[in-house]
Design a protein around this motif. Structure first.
Motif, PDB file in Angstrom:
ATOM      1  N   ALA A  35       0.822  -1.224   0.000  1.00  0.00           N
ATOM      2  CA  ALA A  35       0.000   0.000   0.000  1.00  0.00           C
ATOM      3  C   ALA A  35       0.849   1.264   0.000  1.00  0.00           C
ATOM      4  CB  ALA A  35      -0.938  -0.009   1.201  1.00  0.00           C
ATOM      5  N   GLY A  36       1.944   1.255   0.730  1.00  0.00           N
ATOM      6  CA  GLY A  36       2.813   2.439   0.788  1.00  0.00           C
ATOM      7  C   GLY A  36       3.511   2.685  -0.529  1.00  0.00           C
ATOM      8  N   ILE A  37       3.997   1.619  -1.144  1.00  0.00           N
ATOM      9  CA  ILE A  37       4.665   1.740  -2.445  1.00  0.00           C
ATOM     10  C   ILE A  37       3.679   2.274  -3.478  1.00  0.00           C
ATOM     11  CG2 ILE A  37       5.654   0.379  -4.349  1.00  0.00           C
ATOM     12  CD1 ILE A  37       7.004  -1.381  -2.164  1.00  0.00           C
ATOM     13  N   GLY A 344      -5.755  -8.046   7.886  1.00  0.00           N
ATOM     14  CA  GLY A 344      -6.997  -7.321   7.568  1.00  0.00           C
ATOM     15  C   GLY A 344      -7.393  -6.241   8.545  1.00  0.00           C
ATOM     16  N   PHE A 345      -6.509  -5.857   9.476  1.00  0.00           N
ATOM     17  CA  PHE A 345      -6.854  -4.806  10.439  1.00  0.00           C
ATOM     18  C   PHE A 345      -6.479  -3.433   9.880  1.00  0.00           C
ATOM     19  CE2 PHE A 345      -5.835  -8.544  13.188  1.00  0.00           C
ATOM     20  CZ  PHE A 345      -7.137  -8.780  13.625  1.00  0.00           C
ATOM     21  N   GLU A 346      -7.345  -2.456  10.105  1.00  0.00           N
ATOM     22  CA  GLU A 346      -7.072  -1.101   9.605  1.00  0.00           C
ATOM     23  C   GLU A 346      -5.900  -0.475  10.361  1.00  0.00           C
ATOM     24  OE1 GLU A 346      -9.144   3.267   8.923  1.00  0.00           O
ATOM     25  OE2 GLU A 346     -10.350   1.664   9.843  1.00  0.00           O
ATOM     26  N   ILE A 347      -5.062   0.251   9.618  1.00  0.00           N
ATOM     27  CA  ILE A 347      -3.918   0.955  10.213  1.00  0.00           C
ATOM     28  C   ILE A 347      -4.228   2.448  10.192  1.00  0.00           C
ATOM     29  CG2 ILE A 347      -1.433   1.390  10.058  1.00  0.00           C
ATOM     30  CD1 ILE A 347      -1.307  -1.166   8.235  1.00  0.00           C
ATOM     31  N   THR A 348      -4.069   3.096  11.337  1.00  0.00           N
ATOM     32  CA  THR A 348      -4.305   4.543  11.408  1.00  0.00           C
ATOM     33  C   THR A 348      -3.074   5.237  11.995  1.00  0.00           C
ATOM     34  OG1 THR A 348      -5.273   4.347  13.616  1.00  0.00           O
ATOM     35  CG2 THR A 348      -6.799   4.259  11.748  1.00  0.00           C
ATOM     36  N   GLY A 349      -2.973   6.544  11.720  1.00  0.00           N
ATOM     37  CA  GLY A 349      -1.944   7.370  12.370  1.00  0.00           C
ATOM     38  C   GLY A 349      -0.654   7.567  11.591  1.00  0.00           C
ATOM     39  N   ILE A 350      -0.546   6.963  10.404  1.00  0.00           N
ATOM     40  CA  ILE A 350       0.720   7.097   9.652  1.00  0.00           C
ATOM     41  C   ILE A 350       0.955   8.555   9.260  1.00  0.00           C
ATOM     42  CG2 ILE A 350       1.947   6.475   7.529  1.00  0.00           C
ATOM     43  CD1 ILE A 350       0.655   3.682   7.724  1.00  0.00           C
ATOM     44  N   ALA A 364       5.449  -2.602   4.755  1.00  0.00           N
ATOM     45  CA  ALA A 364       5.892  -3.963   4.403  1.00  0.00           C
ATOM     46  C   ALA A 364       4.638  -4.790   4.145  1.00  0.00           C
ATOM     47  CB  ALA A 364       6.759  -4.547   5.506  1.00  0.00           C
ATOM     48  N   GLY A 365       4.055  -5.375   5.205  1.00  0.00           N
ATOM     49  CA  GLY A 365       2.842  -6.183   5.035  1.00  0.00           C
ATOM     50  C   GLY A 365       1.603  -5.328   5.103  1.00  0.00           C
ATOM     51  N   THR A 366       1.364  -4.520   4.038  1.00  0.00           N
ATOM     52  CA  THR A 366       0.148  -3.690   3.992  1.00  0.00           C
ATOM     53  C   THR A 366      -0.552  -3.853   2.652  1.00  0.00           C
ATOM     54  OG1 THR A 366       1.209  -1.712   3.063  1.00  0.00           O
ATOM     55  CG2 THR A 366       1.243  -1.943   5.471  1.00  0.00           C
ATOM     56  N   GLU A 367      -1.829  -3.551   2.649  1.00  0.00           N
ATOM     57  CA  GLU A 367      -2.624  -3.571   1.411  1.00  0.00           C
ATOM     58  C   GLU A 367      -3.651  -2.452   1.532  1.00  0.00           C
ATOM     59  OE1 GLU A 367      -2.790  -3.875  -1.777  1.00  0.00           O
ATOM     60  OE2 GLU A 367      -1.755  -5.771  -1.456  1.00  0.00           O
ATOM     61  N   GLU A 368      -4.212  -2.044   0.398  1.00  0.00           N
ATOM     62  CA  GLU A 368      -5.264  -1.025   0.429  1.00  0.00           C
ATOM     63  C   GLU A 368      -6.602  -1.676   0.124  1.00  0.00           C
ATOM     64  OE1 GLU A 368      -6.090   3.498  -1.146  1.00  0.00           O
ATOM     65  OE2 GLU A 368      -4.151   2.553  -1.522  1.00  0.00           O
ATOM     66  N   LYS A 369      -7.609  -1.323   0.912  1.00  0.00           N
ATOM     67  CA  LYS A 369      -8.945  -1.898   0.692  1.00  0.00           C
ATOM     68  C   LYS A 369      -9.986  -0.839   1.040  1.00  0.00           C
ATOM     69  CE  LYS A 369     -11.756  -5.920   1.841  1.00  0.00           C
ATOM     70  NZ  LYS A 369     -12.001  -7.009   2.792  1.00  0.00           N
ATOM     71  N   ASP A 370     -10.850  -0.562   0.088  1.00  0.00           N
ATOM     72  CA  ASP A 370     -11.910   0.444   0.286  1.00  0.00           C
ATOM     73  C   ASP A 370     -11.340   1.770   0.795  1.00  0.00           C
ATOM     74  OD1 ASP A 370     -13.710  -1.580  -0.433  1.00  0.00           O
ATOM     75  OD2 ASP A 370     -13.931  -2.225   1.665  1.00  0.00           O
ATOM     76  N   LYS A 372      -8.811   2.284   2.610  1.00  0.00           N
ATOM     77  CA  LYS A 372      -8.122   2.188   3.906  1.00  0.00           C
ATOM     78  C   LYS A 372      -6.873   1.316   3.756  1.00  0.00           C
ATOM     79  CE  LYS A 372     -12.375   2.550   6.599  1.00  0.00           C
ATOM     80  NZ  LYS A 372     -13.382   1.828   7.379  1.00  0.00           N
ATOM     81  N   VAL A 373      -5.872   1.617   4.576  1.00  0.00           N
ATOM     82  CA  VAL A 373      -4.666   0.773   4.608  1.00  0.00           C
ATOM     83  C   VAL A 373      -4.879  -0.289   5.682  1.00  0.00           C
ATOM     84  CG1 VAL A 373      -2.175   0.705   5.024  1.00  0.00           C
ATOM     85  CG2 VAL A 373      -3.174   2.645   3.806  1.00  0.00           C
ATOM     86  N   ILE A 374      -4.685  -1.559   5.300  1.00  0.00           N
ATOM     87  CA  ILE A 374      -4.898  -2.658   6.253  1.00  0.00           C
ATOM     88  C   ILE A 374      -3.653  -3.541   6.348  1.00  0.00           C
ATOM     89  CG2 ILE A 374      -7.410  -2.711   5.909  1.00  0.00           C
ATOM     90  CD1 ILE A 374      -6.930  -5.221   4.099  1.00  0.00           C
ATOM     91  N   THR A 375      -3.584  -4.302   7.428  1.00  0.00           N
ATOM     92  CA  THR A 375      -2.442  -5.203   7.621  1.00  0.00           C
ATOM     93  C   THR A 375      -2.549  -6.394   6.678  1.00  0.00           C
ATOM     94  OG1 THR A 375      -3.513  -6.499   9.365  1.00  0.00           O
ATOM     95  CG2 THR A 375      -2.280  -4.552  10.062  1.00  0.00           C
ATOM     96  N   ASN A 376      -1.383  -6.816   6.147  1.00  0.00           N
ATOM     97  CA  ASN A 376      -1.383  -7.931   5.192  1.00  0.00           C
ATOM     98  C   ASN A 376      -0.105  -8.761   5.319  1.00  0.00           C
ATOM     99  OD1 ASN A 376      -2.571  -9.360   2.954  1.00  0.00           O
ATOM    100  ND2 ASN A 376      -1.031  -8.417   1.631  1.00  0.00           N
ATOM    101  N   GLY A 377       0.463  -8.813   6.543  1.00  0.00           N
ATOM    102  CA  GLY A 377       1.696  -9.589   6.720  1.00  0.00           C
ATOM    103  C   GLY A 377       2.130  -9.594   8.166  1.00  0.00           C
ATOM    104  N   GLY A 378       3.245 -10.259   8.421  1.00  0.00           N
ATOM    105  CA  GLY A 378       3.784 -10.355   9.783  1.00  0.00           C
ATOM    106  C   GLY A 378       4.461  -9.066  10.201  1.00  0.00           C
ATOM    107  N   ARG A 379       5.461  -8.659   9.388  1.00  0.00           N
ATOM    108  CA  ARG A 379       6.065  -7.348   9.625  1.00  0.00           C
ATOM    109  C   ARG A 379       5.270  -6.344   8.795  1.00  0.00           C
ATOM    110  NH1 ARG A 379      12.417  -7.827   8.819  1.00  0.00           N
ATOM    111  NH2 ARG A 379      11.791  -8.906   6.906  1.00  0.00           N
TER     112      ARG A 379
END
Length: 427
Positions: A35-37, A344-350, A364-370, A372-379
């Motif tokens: 998501a960041g890239i 799949g948890f939303e990330i806030t505050g970046i 690293a382990g992020t994805e974009e959905k609707d 929102k940036v959500i978790t998609n990995g271990g790190r």
């Protein structure tokens, strides 16, 4: 120029971030990114190991330079395929990538060329491995032979732990990577990372750094891919650096040429510095993650220009410029990492964290959905900050970390603690 970066992690986000700053570059693509890239480059929906389609894409888009982040595509021959098609790529060929892809190869190579490393034996039989452990005792280190995303190492404090590690590996914990294991003596001391640009028998060192591999504070818990890093580390004095170059880097490059496996790309030496001197724990044929993140924060000059010069065989005239400041990166991970974890948890505050101009958050382990940036990995993230000394950099990075939230987030609160102690002792 059009540049393609291959990979999905924090290392690749840091590389894309730096490539994007080059005045030579018009467009940056990343396969397949996160998501960041996606906020600073065009994401390409091709797996980093789908070499056939990466070649096809590079030809279609007239990519001028490809930079490979992770080890897997290198070990599967991405560079060989790209070069066969006349495409410019920075990363080792398959024959050289074996230095990371097989720990058995690496250990035998080091023994042959007198590169200092821990004593070892390799096994493809569980019973023999267990008998060997009984004969030498613990503490002892068990390593999966192949690629295991930085997690295939167990430092066993007791024989029982060592037996369990061997059983797990031969039972397929790391798939084909643990069909063979390396068992080596436990070395005391402090770890450091030494990363260079290399071409044939020449090298160009980057600033020193130190990773924190264990999951929890005070270096407790299981090994991970890395929970944070800082650069530079005063553990590596000028005298120690000279020894690393003369006894490790140069003999390795010359030895690989001798083996018909010349190197061209990044070379990472994971080192143990202690009572038994300087020893190589592992070689990686790519930049480290999370070390890349603070190192790229310190690079003032143009990464793309440097890589192009190296590929042209002009490594002697490459003169990177680095900021004097310390840079530090703290990994925010998903609860359960390095074992199983939920996504799949939303990330806030970046955005809030990045209001400090000295802070950059690498995904690293992020994805974009609707939207929102959500978790998609271990790190999940590496939060980085720069400061005039280690204390200021730490203060800034942890203030930023506290602004970022997602369910189950955990991170080490002591990244850089050894440097802080050295800093105190000097004062």
């Amino acid at each position: 120029m059009r540049v393609l970066v291959v990979g999905n992690g924090g290392r690749e986000h840091a590389l894309v971030w730096k490539v994007k700053q080059s005045p030579l570059v018009k467009e940056v693509y990343c396969a397949s990114g996160n998501a960041g890239i996606g906020k600073i480059a065009t994401r390409v929906n091709i797996s980093p190991t789908d070499i056939y389609n990466l070649v096809r894409f590079a030809k279609e888009k007239n990519i001028d330079l490809t930079i490979v982040g992770p080890e897997q595509p290198l070990s599967e021959g991405i560079t060989d395929r790209f070069e066969a098609e006349g495409l410019k790529i920075f990363g080792h060929k398959k024959a050289a990538a074996v230095l990371e892809a097989s720990k058995v190869f690496a250990k035998n190579f080091m023994k042959k060329y007198s590169v200092p490393t821990a004593k070892f034996e390799s096994f493809d039989n569980e019973k023999e491995a267990i008998e060997f452990i009984k004969s030498v005792g613990a503490p002892i280190v068990i390593k999966a032979d192949g690629l295991a995303a930085g997690k295939g190492v167990v430092v066993a404090k007791t024989e029982e732990e060592a037996f369990q590690a061997v059983k797990d590996m031969f039972a397929g914990k790391f798939g084909p990577a643990s069909k063979r294991v390396v068992i080596e003596e436990f070395l005391e001391g402090e770890e450091a990372s030494y990363i260079c640009f290399v071409k044939d028998d020449k090298f160009l060192p980057m600033p020193t750094s130190q990773d924190h591999k264990r999951a929890f504070d005070n270096d407790e818990g299981p090994n991970t891919g890395g929970m944070g890093a800082y650069s530079p580390t005063s553990l590596i004095t000028p005298q120690i650096e000279k020894e690393i170059q003369e006894r490790i880097i140069l003999p390795t490059l010359k030895g690989m040429i001798n083996e018909g496996r010349p190197m061209s790309g990044f070379l990472y030496a994971g080192l143990m510095i202690g009572p038994k001197g300087i020893n190589v724990l592992e070689f990686n044929v790519r930049m480290g993650d999370p070390e890349t993140q603070p190192i790229m924060r310190r690079l003032k000059s143009d990464l793309v220009e440097h890589i192009l010069q190296i590929l042209e065989g002009d490594i002697d005239n490459v003169k990177p410029q680095w900021i004097e400041d310390y840079a530090i990166g703290v990994v925010m991970a998903s609860k359960g990492y390095p074992d199983s974890y939920q996504k799949g948890f939303e990330i806030t505050g970046i955005d809030e964290a990045e209001k400090d101009p000295d802070v950059v958050v690498f995904h690293a382990g992020t994805e974009e959905k609707d939207g929102k940036v959500i978790t998609n990995g271990g790190r999940v993230l590496t939060v980085t900050a720069t400061g005039k000394d280690i204390n200021q950099a730490r203060e800034k990075v942890y203030a930023a970390v506290e602004k970022i939230h997602f369910e189950g987030a955990f991170y080490r609160k002591d990244i850089g603690f050894r440097e802080v102690n050295r800093f105190k002792n000097k004062a």
